[in-house]
Scaffold this active site. Sequence first.
Site, PDB file in Angstrom:
ATOM      1  N   ASP A  59      -3.455   2.029   6.740  1.00 28.82           N
ATOM      2  CA  ASP A  59      -2.528   1.587   5.736  1.00 28.82           C
ATOM      3  C   ASP A  59      -2.039   0.166   6.091  1.00 28.82           C
ATOM      4  O   ASP A  59      -2.048  -0.733   5.260  1.00 28.82           O
ATOM      5  CB  ASP A  59      -1.288   2.424   5.776  1.00 28.82           C
ATOM      6  CG  ASP A  59      -1.672   3.889   5.352  1.00 28.82           C
ATOM      7  OD1 ASP A  59      -2.382   4.063   4.580  1.00 28.82           O
ATOM      8  OD2 ASP A  59      -0.897   4.552   5.790  1.00 28.82           O
ATOM      9  N   CYS A 107     -16.874  -6.574  13.869  1.00 27.67           N
ATOM     10  CA  CYS A 107     -16.152  -7.227  14.658  1.00 27.67           C
ATOM     11  C   CYS A 107     -15.332  -6.656  15.797  1.00 27.67           C
ATOM     12  O   CYS A 107     -14.749  -7.220  16.799  1.00 27.67           O
ATOM     13  CB  CYS A 107     -15.140  -8.229  13.904  1.00 27.67           C
ATOM     14  SG  CYS A 107     -13.865  -7.400  13.007  1.00 27.67           S
ATOM     15  N   CYS A 137     -12.682  -4.795   6.072  1.00 30.35           N
ATOM     16  CA  CYS A 137     -12.045  -5.162   7.466  1.00 30.35           C
ATOM     17  C   CYS A 137     -11.120  -6.471   6.997  1.00 30.35           C
ATOM     18  O   CYS A 137     -11.718  -7.395   6.161  1.00 30.35           O
ATOM     19  CB  CYS A 137     -13.045  -5.382   8.406  1.00 30.35           C
ATOM     20  SG  CYS A 137     -12.262  -6.132   9.940  1.00 30.35           S
ATOM     21  N   GLU A 164      -1.631  -1.761  -6.039  1.00 28.88           N
ATOM     22  CA  GLU A 164      -2.843  -1.181  -6.471  1.00 28.88           C
ATOM     23  C   GLU A 164      -2.797  -0.236  -8.046  1.00 28.88           C
ATOM     24  O   GLU A 164      -1.428  -0.171  -8.178  1.00 28.88           O
ATOM     25  CB  GLU A 164      -3.391  -0.130  -5.436  1.00 28.88           C
ATOM     26  CG  GLU A 164      -3.902  -0.827  -4.203  1.00 28.88           C
ATOM     27  CD  GLU A 164      -4.247   0.028  -3.098  1.00 28.88           C
ATOM     28  OE1 GLU A 164      -5.457   0.266  -2.774  1.00 28.88           O
ATOM     29  OE2 GLU A 164      -3.564   0.949  -2.811  1.00 28.88           O
ATOM     30  N   CYS A 189     -12.845  -9.633   9.408  1.00 30.90           N
ATOM     31  CA  CYS A 189     -14.024 -10.262   9.172  1.00 30.90           C
ATOM     32  C   CYS A 189     -14.387 -10.058   7.545  1.00 30.90           C
ATOM     33  O   CYS A 189     -15.471 -10.695   7.446  1.00 30.90           O
ATOM     34  CB  CYS A 189     -15.072  -9.768   9.926  1.00 30.90           C
ATOM     35  SG  CYS A 189     -15.433  -8.161   9.836  1.00 30.90           S
ATOM     36  N   ASP A 192       0.677  -1.178  -0.032  1.00 30.24           N
ATOM     37  CA  ASP A 192      -0.212   0.084  -0.043  1.00 30.24           C
ATOM     38  C   ASP A 192       1.012   1.100   0.132  1.00 30.24           C
ATOM     39  O   ASP A 192       1.592   1.238   0.899  1.00 30.24           O
ATOM     40  CB  ASP A 192      -0.871   0.050   1.223  1.00 30.24           C
ATOM     41  CG  ASP A 192      -1.896   1.203   1.138  1.00 30.24           C
ATOM     42  OD1 ASP A 192      -2.818   1.145   0.308  1.00 30.24           O
ATOM     43  OD2 ASP A 192      -1.656   2.359   2.040  1.00 30.24           O
TER      44      ASP A 192
END
Length: 304
Positions: A208, A201, A179, A125, A182, A29
Amino acid sequence: MDTDGRHVTLPRKQDIRRVARPGVAVGIDLGLKTLAVMADSTGEIRTVPNPGHYDAAREQLRRASRIVSRRQGPDRRTGRKPSKRWEKANAQRNKVHHRVAILREDALHKLTTSVAAEYGTVVVEDLNVVGMLRNRRLARRIADAGFCEIRRLLDYKTRQRHATRTIVASRWYPSSKTCSGCGAVKAKLPLHVRTYECDACGLVIDRDDNASLNLAALAAACTTGTGVAGDQDTPKRASKPRGADRKTRATRTRRKTSARRAGGATLPHQRQQETRDRAGPGRDDAGHQLVAATGLLGTGGPCL
């Protein structure tokens, strides 16, 4: 040596090198405060600080530019040539710019070489860098970070040196909003919120770090497909020649250009003449058949 005084290395064919951890995937990232946050599939997270070479040299560039502005430079309107002092000061300023570019290139090469030599799968990305540069407050730092250059270096180093793969996540993949615990996706996550808090959760993690973990997990879902996240298990379409698979704009048929008037326009008397020609002999402008008056008078029939 080249003109800049650097040694030039001629490219040669290299053997494929084995990576240190072929079965581990890493998600990267990119950011501004931290250049790269790397999280692998084992859960290990590492950060690479942003060196900020241009910001460190801004004061030096400001002094060099001030000296150049006080010298007699070239003038294209009058044809005036620059003075020797201006050329010397401009060369000093260009040397500072060149040093910043060399430092940036060296840092990016070291980063991408270490990543490509360690992991078997690299996930990055697809950033809209052109759109990000429109932000006038962050454009200078975004350009200095070199996001596009990092992706380019990783692409050819993983493919040519180590025969590994680079997966490009879709531009619309919500890596920061999802997330990593979860899989719940938030509807909105403003940029100034740097800590991710999951409502489902209760996970609390750095923004990041959460995005890099999601990118690393995305590698397992991209075992097949086109290599772009979001396009898994989709067969490749056969390419059509000459760009026939692309949409084309519908164009209107153009009128034939007449030699009498530019642009194909016709005058009123020309339209009347064309109408008579289409009607043919023995018919009026409306196309009705004409009857000779002499023939009717000779036979004594009724006059129509």
